[in-house]
Scaffold this active site. Structure first.
Site, PDB file in Angstrom:
ATOM      1  N   LEU A   1      -1.441  -1.127  -4.248  1.00 37.77           N
ATOM      2  CA  LEU A   1      -2.499  -0.124  -4.156  1.00 37.77           C
ATOM      3  C   LEU A   1      -1.864   1.258  -4.068  1.00 37.77           C
ATOM      4  O   LEU A   1      -0.988   1.484  -3.213  1.00 37.77           O
ATOM      5  CB  LEU A   1      -3.360  -0.337  -2.903  1.00 37.77           C
ATOM      6  CG  LEU A   1      -4.305  -1.531  -2.904  1.00 37.77           C
ATOM      7  CD1 LEU A   1      -3.736  -2.643  -2.054  1.00 37.77           C
ATOM      8  CD2 LEU A   1      -5.664  -1.121  -2.358  1.00 37.77           C
TER       9      LEU A   1
ATOM     10  N   VAL B   1       0.838  -1.193   0.000  1.00 36.88           N
ATOM     11  CA  VAL B   1       0.000   0.000   0.000  1.00 36.88           C
ATOM     12  C   VAL B   1       0.879   1.252   0.000  1.00 36.88           C
ATOM     13  O   VAL B   1       1.725   1.434   0.889  1.00 36.88           O
ATOM     14  CB  VAL B   1      -0.914   0.015   1.245  1.00 36.88           C
ATOM     15  CG1 VAL B   1      -1.752   1.293   1.264  1.00 36.88           C
ATOM     16  CG2 VAL B   1      -1.791  -1.214   1.283  1.00 36.88           C
ATOM     17  N   CYS B   2       0.673   2.110  -0.997  1.00 38.50           N
ATOM     18  CA  CYS B   2       1.374   3.391  -1.103  1.00 38.50           C
ATOM     19  C   CYS B   2       2.895   3.150  -0.992  1.00 38.50           C
ATOM     20  O   CYS B   2       3.441   2.358  -1.751  1.00 38.50           O
ATOM     21  CB  CYS B   2       0.836   4.346  -0.041  1.00 38.50           C
ATOM     22  SG  CYS B   2       1.395   6.049  -0.257  1.00 38.50           S
ATOM     23  N   GLN B   3       3.570   3.795  -0.044  1.00 42.49           N
ATOM     24  CA  GLN B   3       5.011   3.595   0.103  1.00 42.49           C
ATOM     25  C   GLN B   3       5.319   2.135   0.424  1.00 42.49           C
ATOM     26  O   GLN B   3       6.345   1.590  -0.012  1.00 42.49           O
ATOM     27  CB  GLN B   3       5.530   4.502   1.222  1.00 42.49           C
ATOM     28  CG  GLN B   3       7.019   4.442   1.435  1.00 42.49           C
ATOM     29  CD  GLN B   3       7.427   5.108   2.745  1.00 42.49           C
ATOM     30  OE1 GLN B   3       6.628   5.203   3.682  1.00 42.49           O
ATOM     31  NE2 GLN B   3       8.650   5.586   2.808  1.00 42.49           N
TER      32      GLN B   3
ATOM     33  N   GLY C   1       3.806  -0.211  -0.829  1.00 41.47           N
ATOM     34  CA  GLY C   1       3.740  -0.858  -2.138  1.00 41.47           C
ATOM     35  C   GLY C   1       5.076  -0.738  -2.849  1.00 41.47           C
ATOM     36  O   GLY C   1       5.539  -1.690  -3.495  1.00 41.47           O
TER      37      GLY C   1
END
Lengths: 412, 361
Positions: free
Chosen positions: B176, B152-154, B156
């Site tokens: 994501l 997720v985000c960073q 990810g």
């Protein structure tokens, strides 16, 4: 509408309003009280206004005086609205302080207060703004005449949560105190400077760049001419480094204040366009739809346009650079002064930050070495397992996990 | 002006004032009552147990009542900025609960709150250390060679780097709103990062970058969002359930952990400024990160209105990997909506679960 009917209606409306106000204020006061204990209802400014209105109405039985009566009552209305907004702010803050603190994050509280005040600040100008939207004006910039630059700055300051004056004072106090303490040791010649610095800083308006720049230039000049020769004569050592750190902090502080001031000036400049544009936008909508917007619509339109202008500013390279300069200078001031403190407390019977930093560095280095060793052990185990005959069926792969297993295998 | 006109205006003004005042008073009373009735603001309430821990980093396993339908366990790697609790904000806005309902076995890494002890912790320590340890633990625990990795985000970006370095341990990769290509100008964060002197900042903050500092930058991306949020609060607070939702979100927003300075420095300098990951020049602990080594099925999810990680920064991933089974999934909404929006619950979480289930052979 007949004038007499209007009087009746107006009286009735005011009575309802008064009843609502008193009843609600009592209920709210009750709600503020812990454990449902009843409190005394707040005395509200509307009471006075209502009484004055009654007196006016009595006089207004003479139709010839009707116009004067209404004009007077409008003044009363405006005054009351202003008082009500002020009262409203107090009540909101009281409620948030008493009921909200348990849940609202600490950092959100001052923001809510500031934004609430900004909202109400704009609401004060709503009636003239509405007149422009509805009745039109040859120059929407006229709004800027009503909303004086100082008021507009104040409103934007609250909306953007600027806290320059506080920060400036805090930093000035800290920097000056340290500077004064340590540089007095170096030379007795600095009394004039340290005496004038905080006073000069606090007397300056936060938005006014020119005297600020003048002060900063003067400060820089004094630092260079009075202190640098002295520090250059000092032997390298603890005291010399302390003085150097303080001088560095002063220089960084100048950069910080200048950058912060420039950023706020840029934001104010960008934001100035928002109010007339919001009025113009809603005026056009009104002409097309004949629907008079309410205050919330105006507020949302205004903040939407303001946001657009601010983001456009934020996208520029010059803003990015200025923002970086401000942030870096700010943390450098903090860092330099903390290092001075380190020197001051050297030898004290507690662990200093620089010492914990060394420990942290050592700790991380050791953890990394352990991780590498674990990896090697894992690879060696794999190699050994591969040489041995394999069991007929394997329920789980060879053990690979490191660190602390904390539970049994799950059901799945 | 005619007396009648003045009278009409007066009546209109007073009536409006009266109505607004009465409405405000009623609103204030309801707000005060609703606030006084809320005892606690709970977030992240899905039942879980801590199954692994190393220092401040923990691995949670979320408890299921039934056996998982998908046999490969899911490990979720959240960002270092902000907390994983966004994935389980409240029972009816919880991607984790939804994934559990859809039959997945879910683990989440809690990176903890970095402090002075972590100031020298690098991206290598996080990725080759903590993330690898967690994945090895889950593989052992379930007796499988590979896990499904959801980043997720960073987190990810960390997952992408991890997968490129350890492809044998990842069965399927789901990202994501994950930044991979940092060369774009759409996001303010990307523009600002190019000018930022991160080395001075990290030193100035004594190696630990405070969460509040990052939050200022996030707030400035939409400078009036907070104003509008608080101005609408009295209206929203009329509904107790909505007020509780608001308070949960506020609790999460204000809980931004500090960043370990070295990892932060690397992330900004190497990725944001030099875009090394997308260029194929990024190295982690001396090992080149080649995204072409990602050859397993990959699902890349981006949010069409994401102002933190604009779509082009995410979409590029699918062009950089060598996977043949790859899906680019557009979520209509913003960055946070991916986790807490109603569409997230109804559509996105089931889509992820279905995508993983179809590849669980």
């Amino acid at each position: 509408m007949a004038t007499n009917n209007l009087f009746d209606q107006w009286t009735e409306v005011q009575k309802q309003m008064m009843d609502n106000w008193v009843s609600m204020s009592k209920n709210i006061s009750d709600a503020f009280q812990p454990n449902g204990k009843n409190g005394t209802a707040t005395k509200l400014p509307f009471t006075d206004w209502y009484q004055k209105q009654q007196e006016l109405l009595e006089k207004s039985m003479n139709p010839a005086e009707a116009q004067k009566v209404f004009q007077d009552s409008f003044e009363g209305y405006r005054k009351t609205l202003e008082d009500q907004l002020s009262q409203w702010t107090k009540m909101t803050n009281q409620m948030l302080s008493q009921q909200g603190q348990a849940f609202m994050p600490f950092t959100a509280m001052p923001r809510i207060h500031q934004i609430s005040e900004a909202y109400q600040e704009i609401a004060k100008y709503w009636d003239p703004i509405l007149s422009v939207i509805r009745d039109g004006t040859p120059n929407p910039a006229q709004i800027n005449d009503w909303l004086k630059p100082e008021a507009y700055q104040g409103m934007l300051t609250k909306l953007m949560e600027f806290n320059m004056p506080v920060s400036v004072q805090e930093i000035a106090d800290q920097a000056t105190k340290l500077f004064s303490d340590y540089s007095s040791w170096v030379s007795g010649q600095t009394t004039g400077f340290t005496g004038s610095f905080p006073g000069g800083m606090m007397s300056l308006p936060a938005w006014d760049n020119n005297p600020f720049m003048k002060l900063m230039t003067d400060l820089q000049h004094r630092v260079e001419t009075q202190l640098v020769p002295i520090t250059s004569m000092l032997n390298i050592g603890k005291r010399g480094e302390m003085v150097q750190l303080i001088l560095d902090a002063q220089r960084e502080y100048i950069t910080y204040v200048m950058s912060a001031s420039a950023i706020q000036a840029q934001m104010f400049q960008a934001g100035q366009k928002a109010m007339p544009e919001a009025v113009e936008t809603l005026r056009k909508q009104y002409l097309e739809t004949n629907q008079v917007p309410d205050f919330d619509t105006f507020f949302n339109t205004f903040t939407g346009i303001l946001e657009h202008h601010l983001v456009t500013l934020f996208e520029t390279e010059s803003y990015s650079k200025l923002q970086n300069d401000m942030a870096v200078a700010g943390v450098k001031v903090k860092n330099r002064l903390e290092r001075v403190m380190e020197y001051a407390f050297e030898g004290a019977p507690f662990t200093l930050r620089s010492e914990t930093d060394e420990l942290a560095k050592e700790l991380q280095s050791l953890r990394r070495k352990v991780r590498m060793l674990e990896k090697k052990v894992q690879e060696m185990s794999k190699a050994v397992s591969a040489e041995k005959p394999q069991p007929p069926a394997r329920k789980t792969p060879a053990s690979r996990s490191r660190k602390k297993p904390a539970a049994e295998a799950p059901a799945s | 002006m005619e007396t009648a006109n003045i009278a009409n205006q007066a009546a209109e003004t007073v009536t409006r004032f009266t109505e607004q005042t009465a409405e405000q008073m009623n609103s204030m009373r309801t707000w005060a009552q609703n606030l006084s009735e809320i005892e606690t603001v709970d977030i992240a309430t899905a039942p879980r147990e801590t199954v692994w821990q190393d220092g401040k980093v923990k691995l949670y396993h979320f408890l299921r009542d039934t056996k998982a339908k998908v046999k490969t366990p899911v490990v979720i790697s959240y960002a270092l900025v902000n907390r994983w609790e966004m994935m389980d904000l409240q029972p009816d806005r919880s991607m984790i609960r939804r994934l559990l309902q859809e039959g997945l076995d879910v683990y989440v890494i809690d990176w903890g709150y970095a402090g002075v002890a972590e100031r020298y912790k690098t991206m290598g320590d996080y990725i080759n250390g903590n993330l690898d340890d967690c994945i090895d633990f889950v593989r052992d625990r379930h007796g499988v060679d590979q896990v499904n990795l959801v980043g997720v985000c960073q987190g990810g970006t960390f997952s992408v780097i991890y997968t490129a370095l350890h492809p044998e341990k990842v069965k399927n990769l789901v990202t994501l709103v994950t930044p991979v290509d940092f060369s774009h100008d759409e996001g303010l964060l990307f523009r600002w990062s190019r000018e930022v002197d991160v080395d001075s900042l990290v030193e100035g903050f004594n190696g630990v970058v405070p969460g509040e500092f990052l939050n200022i930058a996030f707030d400035l991306l939409k400078p009036m969002a907070k104003v509008k949020k608080y101005v609408n609060l009295p209206k929203l607070a009329q509904d107790k359930a909505k007020l509780e939702n608001f308070l949960r979100m506020e609790k999460w927003v204000s809980d931004g952990p500090a960043q370990a300075g070295e990892a932060y420095r690397e992330f900004i300098n190497e990725l944001y400024k030099q875009n090394k990951l997308a260029k194929g020049t990024f190295e982690l602990e001396g090992e080149k990160v080649d995204l072409k080594k990602i050859d397993m099925p990959i699902m890349t999810i981006y949010a069409s209105a994401d102002h933190l990680v604009p779509p082009p920064c995410t979409q590029k991933l699918n062009d950089l990997v060598s996977s043949t089974d790859k899906e680019l999934y557009e979520f209509p909404g913003g960055h946070i909506g991916v986790f807490v929006g109603s569409r997230s619950q109804k559509v996105l979480a089931p889509a992820i679960a279905e995508w993983l289930a179809n590849r669980d052979k």
